[in-house]
Design a protein around this motif. Structure first.
Motif, PDB file in Angstrom:
ATOM      1  N   UNK A   1      17.375  -2.527  12.302  1.00  0.00           N
ATOM      2  CA  UNK A   1      16.717  -1.305  12.760  1.00  0.00           C
ATOM      3  C   UNK A   1      17.740  -0.210  13.046  1.00  0.00           C
ATOM      4  N   UNK A   2      18.897  -0.587  13.596  1.00  0.00           N
ATOM      5  CA  UNK A   2      19.946   0.408  13.845  1.00  0.00           C
ATOM      6  C   UNK A   2      20.511   0.964  12.540  1.00  0.00           C
ATOM      7  N   UNK A   3      20.531   0.144  11.496  1.00  0.00           N
ATOM      8  CA  UNK A   3      21.025   0.598  10.202  1.00  0.00           C
ATOM      9  C   UNK A   3      19.949   1.288   9.366  1.00  0.00           C
ATOM     10  N   UNK A   4      18.743   1.425   9.943  1.00  0.00           N
ATOM     11  CA  UNK A   4      17.611   2.070   9.257  1.00  0.00           C
ATOM     12  C   UNK A   4      17.270   1.363   7.953  1.00  0.00           C
ATOM     13  N   UNK A   5      17.312   0.025   7.989  1.00  0.00           N
ATOM     14  CA  UNK A   5      16.964  -0.775   6.823  1.00  0.00           C
ATOM     15  C   UNK A   5      15.541  -1.292   6.971  1.00  0.00           C
ATOM     16  N   UNK A   6      14.725  -1.088   5.961  1.00  0.00           N
ATOM     17  CA  UNK A   6      13.333  -1.523   5.972  1.00  0.00           C
ATOM     18  C   UNK A   6      13.231  -2.921   5.372  1.00  0.00           C
ATOM     19  N   UNK A   7      12.412  -3.734   5.992  1.00  0.00           N
ATOM     20  CA  UNK A   7      12.168  -5.080   5.484  1.00  0.00           C
ATOM     21  C   UNK A   7      11.039  -5.052   4.473  1.00  0.00           C
ATOM     22  N   UNK A   8      11.152  -5.897   3.465  1.00  0.00           N
ATOM     23  CA  UNK A   8      10.070  -6.017   2.492  1.00  0.00           C
ATOM     24  C   UNK A   8       9.020  -6.998   3.009  1.00  0.00           C
ATOM     25  N   UNK A   9       7.857  -7.115   2.362  1.00  0.00           N
ATOM     26  CA  UNK A   9       6.813  -8.022   2.878  1.00  0.00           C
ATOM     27  C   UNK A   9       7.264  -9.467   3.009  1.00  0.00           C
ATOM     28  N   UNK A  10       8.110  -9.932   2.093  1.00  0.00           N
ATOM     29  CA  UNK A  10       8.569 -11.328   2.181  1.00  0.00           C
ATOM     30  C   UNK A  10       9.441 -11.525   3.417  1.00  0.00           C
ATOM     31  N   UNK A  11      10.304 -10.571   3.712  1.00  0.00           N
ATOM     32  CA  UNK A  11      11.143 -10.673   4.912  1.00  0.00           C
ATOM     33  C   UNK A  11      10.293 -10.588   6.179  1.00  0.00           C
ATOM     34  N   UNK A  12       9.246  -9.770   6.150  1.00  0.00           N
ATOM     35  CA  UNK A  12       8.351  -9.697   7.306  1.00  0.00           C
ATOM     36  C   UNK A  12       7.636 -11.032   7.532  1.00  0.00           C
ATOM     37  N   UNK A  13       7.243 -11.675   6.458  1.00  0.00           N
ATOM     38  CA  UNK A  13       6.587 -12.975   6.615  1.00  0.00           C
ATOM     39  C   UNK A  13       7.561 -14.023   7.146  1.00  0.00           C
ATOM     40  N   UNK A  14       8.834 -13.927   6.733  1.00  0.00           N
ATOM     41  CA  UNK A  14       9.834 -14.830   7.301  1.00  0.00           C
ATOM     42  C   UNK A  14      10.027 -14.562   8.789  1.00  0.00           C
TER      43      UNK A  14
END
Length: 716
Positions: free
Chosen positions: A245-258
């Motif tokens: 979040x500090x690096x302003x990196x967005x997670x993809x749906x697969x990472x969110x499910x993990x």
């Protein structure tokens, strides 16, 4: 003058002195020197004159004593020097250096060899750097190492894959690794929960200037979810999430499910809903796999988990999301492990029409989703669904409302647990009495079910299935007390209704489904006996785990003969009993003869009992305080040299303690008559047996031998 003074005080040093000061001395002087008899070293020699600025001879006490000067050539200064070096090792004197110091090769204390030696002697637990060997084979590429490590990880050889990468690729071939090499290894560590190694590879990857991919972050979250220490895994996952979040990196749906999986395994359902809400606000699609991870979080709540699972199932139906086989298995797991909670609140939330129904999320274009992300996930216009859906669902699931029951009219003909429902009491239904049994009666509308097929007097009615959408409640007004797992299965249509619902959704039942159903069906019922027939109908072949589940279920009911009757069926299917089968049989061995007979049968079969089998037998003996039985089991453990674990020792310590109010002189206790003999043997047995050391969860994946032997608590 100085020479005469030295000759008068040091007769033995004359030869050395003359050879040093007068190398061209006449032969007459040499003959005069040889004629002098060498005397011993004086006890108190005179100090040397100050005019001798450097040492001219050796001051050793044995320099000239007992030695014939004729043996050495008087003019050879090199031989005299060798004699002085040999004699200097025997004794140290003033102004000389002994041989053990003069023969030293290393004079610096900070050499690499000395530093390594100090680390080894002090036992510093640091990783030893293996010396790279020169590579003399074919030069491989990073992609070749990627495929090789992938094949090793599939064969469950993670340690060999790590060795191949760290030793051969990095140190011997000195290749520059790529992102895929690190990601495949982090994924392998994630599958086994090796969190420390996964994050070490991740940090090494960043130090080499490689950019992690979405698959890397997914593997890291998966490693946190599979960690043996759930609290530590949760903290590391949250720390990684803050860094992204500090690096302003967005997670993809697969990472969110993990990340949902981390919250489901390591935290509770509320944290899972926070991640779910953030996922929906980012505009990501909600799939069946997303709800599967939410169902895992429901199972963590043992008190209300089954109600939460049914509510999520209803939400899936409203969103037109079809369940898969894993979803059905999770529903069975929730019915097995979790309770329904407050049955009145569950009746209001599951049966009545909700005041605010979450609408299906509106499908947006890719441009609209990008605009949502740019605006900070603000809603676009009225009726925007996803955020409202999650909030409404969260309010309904975590409702703290306490439902007060309406004053029921209790019939005098029925028990206290059988309620009449006003004007609709004339209808015919089935009620669940206080003992959760089916009691058919007229004018009774409390819907209790058992796993057995219910026979309704009307003939046209059938038990409602809460998995149906919409739920056909009929005359159903409330849910009764649902206490057992078979009752919770009845709310999902019993065995036949559950399989029928799977067929409607085009989901095939697998062996895992029938294994869970074997645990849920009512014992000794027609549904239990028809399991094998239904498996043949669905073309599912029973395995050893399925039969072990049935054996364990019979053993928990203290039905040893019923558990043994399953063994011929098991052999008929081409299977053979394993240690788990005998361990399940040991649960029902409450008598000494049964337990000893089981151990004897195992010995004749060539199977050595492990500590889990002894633990089941000891648990059965401790429950009855059968000290003779316990003593025989301890003797057999000593014979087979089976080391006890912590669970077994706790049970034995409990059995060896006197009750707090026990007084053998006041009253006779038949259960404690043999305790003194057991205590005497138990304390001697403890001195003869070595306790079992629990292996570290990561020991078999470590490549450093010293790290394998020293499983530090810091890994947690």
């Amino acid at each position: 003058m100085a020479v005469q003074l030295i000759c008068r005080s040091f007769p033995a040093g004359l030869q050395t002195l003359k050879a040093a000061l007068y190398p061209s001395v006449c032969p007459a002087c040499k003959l005069w020197t040889l004629a002098q008899k060498p005397s011993a070293w004086p006890e108190n020699p005179q100090p040397l004159p100050s005019l001798l600025g450097y040492r001219l001879f050796s001051s050793s006490q044995a320099a000239g004593s007992g030695r014939d000067l004729n043996d050495s050539h008087p003019t050879s200064s090199e031989k005299v020097t060798e004699e002085e070096e040999e004699e200097a090792d025997t004794e140290e004197g003033f102004g000389t250096l002994s041989g053990k110091f003069s023969s030293r090769r290393f004079f610096q204390k900070a050499t690499a060899e000395l530093h390594d030696l100090q680390l080894q002697t002090q036992g510093v637990a640091e990783e030893e750097e293996l010396k790279p060997k020169p590579w003399r084979g074919r030069r491989n590429t990073p992609y070749w190492y990627f495929l090789k490590c992938k094949a090793l990880i599939k064969e469950d050889k993670l340690a060999e894959a790590l060795d191949l990468f760290e030793i051969q690729m990095l140190k011997e071939e000195r290749l520059q690794p790529e992102e895929m090499n690190y990601t495949i290894l982090i994924g392998g560590c994630g599958r086994v929960g090796y969190v420390k190694k996964a994050f070490k590879l991740y940090n090494d990857m960043k130090k080499r200037g490689l950019t992690p991919s979405d698959a890397t972050y997914t593997a890291l979250f998966n490693a946190c979810a599979q960690s043996p220490w759930k609290e530590s895994g949760l903290q590391m996952a949250l720390k990684l999430r803050r860094q992204l979040r500090d690096l302003s990196l967005e997670l993809n749906p697969i990472s969110y499910r993990a990340l949902l999986k981390v919250c489901a395994f390591c935290s509770d359902l509320r944290m899972s809903f926070e991640v779910f809400k953030e996922m929906v606000q980012k505009g990501h699609s909600v799939t069946t796999e997303t709800f599967n991870f939410l169902l895992m979080g429901c199972i963590k709540d043992k008190e209300n988990g089954f109600r939460y699972a049914l509510q999520l199932w209803q939400q899936m139906a409203k969103l037109n999301i079809k369940p898969d086989g894993y979803t059905y298995n999770l529903m069975l797991g929730a019915a097995r492990d979790c309770s329904l909670g407050d049955h009145l609140l569950a009746s209001e939330l599951l049966l009545s029409a909700p005041g605010e129904s979450p609408a299906a999320p509106r499908h947006r274009s890719s441009r609209q989703r990008q605009r949502m992300k740019a605006r900070g996930a603000k809603e676009l216009g009225p009726g925007a669904g996803p955020q409202v859906d999650v909030e409404v669902l969260e309010r309904r699931m975590f409702s703290d409302r306490s439902v007060k029951p309406v004053e029921p009219f209790v019939s005098q003909e029925t028990g206290a647990g059988q309620v009449l429902a006003g004007e609709e009491a004339t209808n015919v239904s089935t009620v669940l009495d206080s003992e959760n049994s089916l009691v058919p009666h007229q004018n009774q509308l409390v819907p209790g079910f058992t796993a057995a097929s219910a026979s309704f007097s009307s003939g046209a009615c059938s038990p409602p299935n809460l998995l149906d959408s919409p739920i056909l409640t009929g005359n159903l007004v409330s849910l009764g007390a649902v206490a057992t797992a078979s009752d919770r299965l009845a709310l999902m249509g019993n065995l036949e209704g559950f399989l029928k619902k799977m067929k409607e959704d085009d989901v095939a039942a697998n062996i895992k489904t029938f294994t869970l159903l074997a645990e849920l069906v009512e014992p000794n019922s027609s549904s239990e006996s028809s399991l094998l027939t239904l498996m043949e109908k669905h073309r599912v072949k029973p395995d050893l785990t399925f039969f072990n589940t049935l054996v364990r279920k019979k053993s928990k009911q203290a039905d040893l003969e019923g558990a043994k009757s399953l063994l011929p069926i098991l052999v008929k299917k081409g299977l053979s009993p394993n240690l788990h089968t005998f361990c399940n049989l040991a649960i029902a061995c409450h008598k000494q003869e049964d337990g000893l007979q089981l151990l004897s049968d195992m010995q004749r079969s060539g199977i050595n009992p492990n500590i889990h089998i002894y633990g089941a037998l000891i648990n059965a003996a401790v429950k009855k305080l059968d000290y003779l039985y316990l003593t025989e089991l301890l003797r057999d453990m000593r014979r087979t040299q089976t080391a006890p674990n912590e669970f077994v020792l706790q049970m034995l310590e409990f059995a060896a303690q006197y009750p707090p109010d026990f007084d053998p002189y006041k009253q006779r206790n038949p259960y404690l008559e043999k305790i003194n003999g057991f205590r005497a043997y138990y304390f001697r047995w403890l001195k003869m047996m070595a306790a079992e050391e629990e292996p570290h969860p990561w020991a078999k994946y470590r490549t450093d031998k010293r790290s394998q032997n020293q499983a530090s608590a810091g890994d947690e």
